[in-house]
Write a protein that holds these residues in place. Structure first.
Motif, PDB file in Angstrom:
ATOM      1  N   VAL A 435      14.487  18.399  14.243  1.00 52.25           N
ATOM      2  CA  VAL A 435      14.748  18.310  15.684  1.00 52.25           C
ATOM      3  C   VAL A 435      14.042  19.472  16.370  1.00 52.25           C
ATOM      4  N   PRO A 436      12.857  19.235  16.922  1.00 46.11           N
ATOM      5  CA  PRO A 436      12.139  20.316  17.597  1.00 46.11           C
ATOM      6  C   PRO A 436      12.850  20.733  18.877  1.00 46.11           C
ATOM      7  N   ALA A 437      13.302  21.986  18.923  1.00 43.61           N
ATOM      8  CA  ALA A 437      14.091  22.458  20.063  1.00 43.61           C
ATOM      9  C   ALA A 437      13.294  22.420  21.365  1.00 43.61           C
ATOM     10  N   ARG A 438      11.980  22.665  21.294  1.00 35.26           N
ATOM     11  CA  ARG A 438      11.178  22.723  22.510  1.00 35.26           C
ATOM     12  C   ARG A 438      11.121  21.396  23.248  1.00 35.26           C
ATOM     13  N   SER A 439      11.293  20.306  22.533  1.00 36.03           N
ATOM     14  CA  SER A 439      11.275  19.001  23.196  1.00 36.03           C
ATOM     15  C   SER A 439      12.665  18.401  23.340  1.00 36.03           C
ATOM     16  N   THR A 440      13.573  18.723  22.410  1.00 30.80           N
ATOM     17  CA  THR A 440      14.888  18.087  22.425  1.00 30.80           C
ATOM     18  C   THR A 440      15.814  18.698  23.469  1.00 30.80           C
ATOM     19  N   LEU A 441      15.830  20.028  23.589  1.00 33.05           N
ATOM     20  CA  LEU A 441      16.702  20.657  24.577  1.00 33.05           C
ATOM     21  C   LEU A 441      16.350  20.250  26.007  1.00 33.05           C
ATOM     22  N   PRO A 442      15.065  20.240  26.389  1.00 35.82           N
ATOM     23  CA  PRO A 442      14.737  19.716  27.720  1.00 35.82           C
ATOM     24  C   PRO A 442      15.135  18.261  27.907  1.00 35.82           C
ATOM     25  N   LEU A 443      15.028  17.450  26.835  1.00 39.46           N
ATOM     26  CA  LEU A 443      15.458  16.053  26.910  1.00 39.46           C
ATOM     27  C   LEU A 443      16.937  15.963  27.261  1.00 39.46           C
ATOM     28  N   LEU A 444      17.763  16.758  26.592  1.00 40.50           N
ATOM     29  CA  LEU A 444      19.194  16.748  26.873  1.00 40.50           C
ATOM     30  C   LEU A 444      19.486  17.238  28.287  1.00 40.50           C
ATOM     31  N   GLY A 445      18.749  18.256  28.721  1.00 40.61           N
ATOM     32  CA  GLY A 445      18.939  18.764  30.075  1.00 40.61           C
ATOM     33  C   GLY A 445      18.589  17.735  31.133  1.00 40.61           C
ATOM     34  N   ARG A 446      17.460  17.071  30.962  1.00 44.46           N
ATOM     35  CA  ARG A 446      17.058  16.039  31.928  1.00 44.46           C
ATOM     36  C   ARG A 446      18.061  14.884  31.955  1.00 44.46           C
TER      37      ARG A 446
END
Length: 510
Positions: A435-446
């Protein structure tokens, strides 16, 4: 490789066929609710059904999960093959083991029923014993069906598995509508057995069509069986933990009041509908592809599959969650509010729907993450997470149900799903780098920002319109939620704003 087929096209195919089965499933539930209402008879049936599902989850689901990576490698994408020694052994063990367990539980149905539903007494308790013995017959049938579906999916054949709900639901609708008024809730148990036979018969079609040899075999020393045996124990423990949740939920619900078990069950069915259509359809082709990528040690592809699964699941399910939050009573009325399912039953079920919503997106994410962990051979980590989630659920049931009734039971389930999703995500990211944090965390935020905006607009629109027919209020809620969520993604310039368009293109290509 088994991943030669297009995951996108396979997901669309499975989603379409699963949609037909799921629609019939809701017709089935609507007919059942109209004929029986929310009372002790239907509560007894759902408790008996829960015991059968416990046996299936404990052995059938665990075997299927453990077998899928092995079968995917052995099939290697070929439509014709000399046979699957591993599959033959697993199928034989499943039939013998699950059959023996079901017979034992049937003989002990009376004391087992008292544990499963201490709140049922008198005629309802006697009925529960009878229903339990009847539905346990289906455990062997369903386990064999699920393993045959796994074999077909390993070969890239998804259509027959996605269609299995069609004959089953048609039989159940006929049993409830035609026999229900005459012989009561026993008609549902009999229909469940006949429908399960129809499901199994349908899965024999691709076996005959592709001439896959299937025969009884006992060879526990083969490499494939040994690998499955290594994967199986933690999966059994994990399923046992889920079963404890089911047992406690329904046992506590049986003490809350008449119809509580039914309200929790139907509320979950309503919330679980979009998850079934989106995530289950996505994971069906995604899991074998993950196993193939893991087998080829292609971690970049595996990470891309995980991120894609999370993005599609969240983007398609978030607007549905918003719509259910804005108009729960209208949706429940539209789905079940007819016949013996009165206004009180609608209100209690609507409460269950709202309280289940926090767990909907969590469950969707966890399905993808757990599949990724299984694909790389990690079954123990998700099991540990399942144990913690079980503790949260049981403690929540025992503390919240006396205070909040049905709402307390459902909130405990949602809390356990949130805990499980968060810890599984951490596990997949930290231990396996999936789970790449750089792409997954923004996904959850959006997803959170767009969902909040859509919820505010949709709730205001539904209250302002004040539409009386249930179908109008439910339809307005879904349309406004979908449009506002998509607009929010566009404003945020989210990459997920193209997901819906990509799904439409896949449908057109099919």
């Amino acid at each position: 490789m088994a991943a030669r087929w297009s995951i996108g096209r396979a997901a669309v195919l499975v989603a379409g066929l699963t949609g037909v089965s799921t629609l019939l499933g809701f017709v089935r539930d609507a007919v059942i609710a109209a004929v029986y209402g929310a009372g002790p008879q239907l509560d007894a049936y759902f408790v008996a059904l829960g015991l059968a599902n416990i046996v299936l989850g404990l052995l059938g689901t665990s075997l299927t999960r453990a077998s899928t990576p092995v079968l995917a490698r052995e099939a290697d994408g070929e439509q014709e093959c000399p046979g699957h020694r591993t599959f033959d052994v697993v199928l034989t063990l499943a039939v013998v083991g699950i059959g023996a367990l079901s017979v034992a539980l049937g003989l002990a149905a009376a004391p087992v029923s008292r544990v499963l539903a201490p709140g049922l007494d008198g005629e309802a308790a006697d009925l529960l014993v009878l229903l339990t013995r009847i539905v346990l017959v289906t455990t062997v049938l369903v386990a064999a069906t699920d393993l045959l579906v796994a074999l077909a999916q390993a070969h890239g054949v998804f259509s027959w598995g996605a269609l299995q709900g069609v004959p089953f639901n048609l039989v159940m609708i006929a049993a409830a509508g035609l026999l229900g008024p005459r012989i009561g809730v026993v008609a549902l148990a009999v229909g469940f057995v006949v429908g399960s036979l129809a499901r199994l018969a349908l899965q024999l079609v691709p076996v005959a069509q592709h001439r896959w040899p299937v025969r009884p075999r006992l060879d526990p020393r083969s490499p494939g069986v040994r690998e499955i045996g290594w994967l199986l124990p933690p999966l059994l423990v994990g399923q046992a933990m889920l079963n404890v949740n089911t047992i406690v939920d329904r046992a506590v619900a049986s003490t809350v009041g008449e119809g509580a078990v039914t309200a929790v069950f139907l509320g979950w069915r309503l919330v679980n509908l979009p998850e079934t259509l989106v995530v289950a359809a996505l994971v069906a082709p995604l899991y074998p592809a993950m196993a193939a990528a893991a087998g080829a040690e292609d971690r970049e592809r595996l990470r891309a599959l995980v991120h894609r699964g999370l993005a599609v699941s969240l983007t398609l399910l978030a607007p549905v969650a918003v719509a259910l939050l804005a108009a729960p009573q209208q949706v429940v009325t539209l789905a079940f509010g007819r016949g013996a399912f009165d206004e009180r039953a609608v209100q209690v079920t609507a409460v269950a729907v709202v309280c289940f919503l926090p767990g909907l997106l969590a469950l969707a994410c966890r399905q993808v993450l757990v599949s990724a962990c299984y694909a790389v051979g990690d079954t123990r980590g998700p099991v540990a997470v399942g144990v913690l989630a079980m503790v949260v659920n049981v403690v929540g049931d025992l503390t919240l149900a006396p205070l909040l009734g049905v709402a307390g039971i459902v909130l405990a389930t949602s809390a356990s799903l949130l805990v499980a999703a968060g810890l599984t995500g951490w596990l997949a990211a930290r231990r396996h780098g999936l789970v790449p944090a750089r792409s997954t965390l923004p996904l959850l935020g959006r997803t959170a920002v767009a969902g909040l905006g859509a919820a505010l607009v949709t709730g205001y629109a539904v209250r302002l319109a004040g539409l009386e027919p249930a179908w109008a209020g439910a339809g307005l809620s879904l349309v406004v939620a979908a449009v506002t969520y998509q607009l929010a993604l566009a404003v945020l310039r989210a990459p997920e704003r193209y997901v819906a368009l990509q799904v439409v293109r896949q449908v057109r290509r099919r």
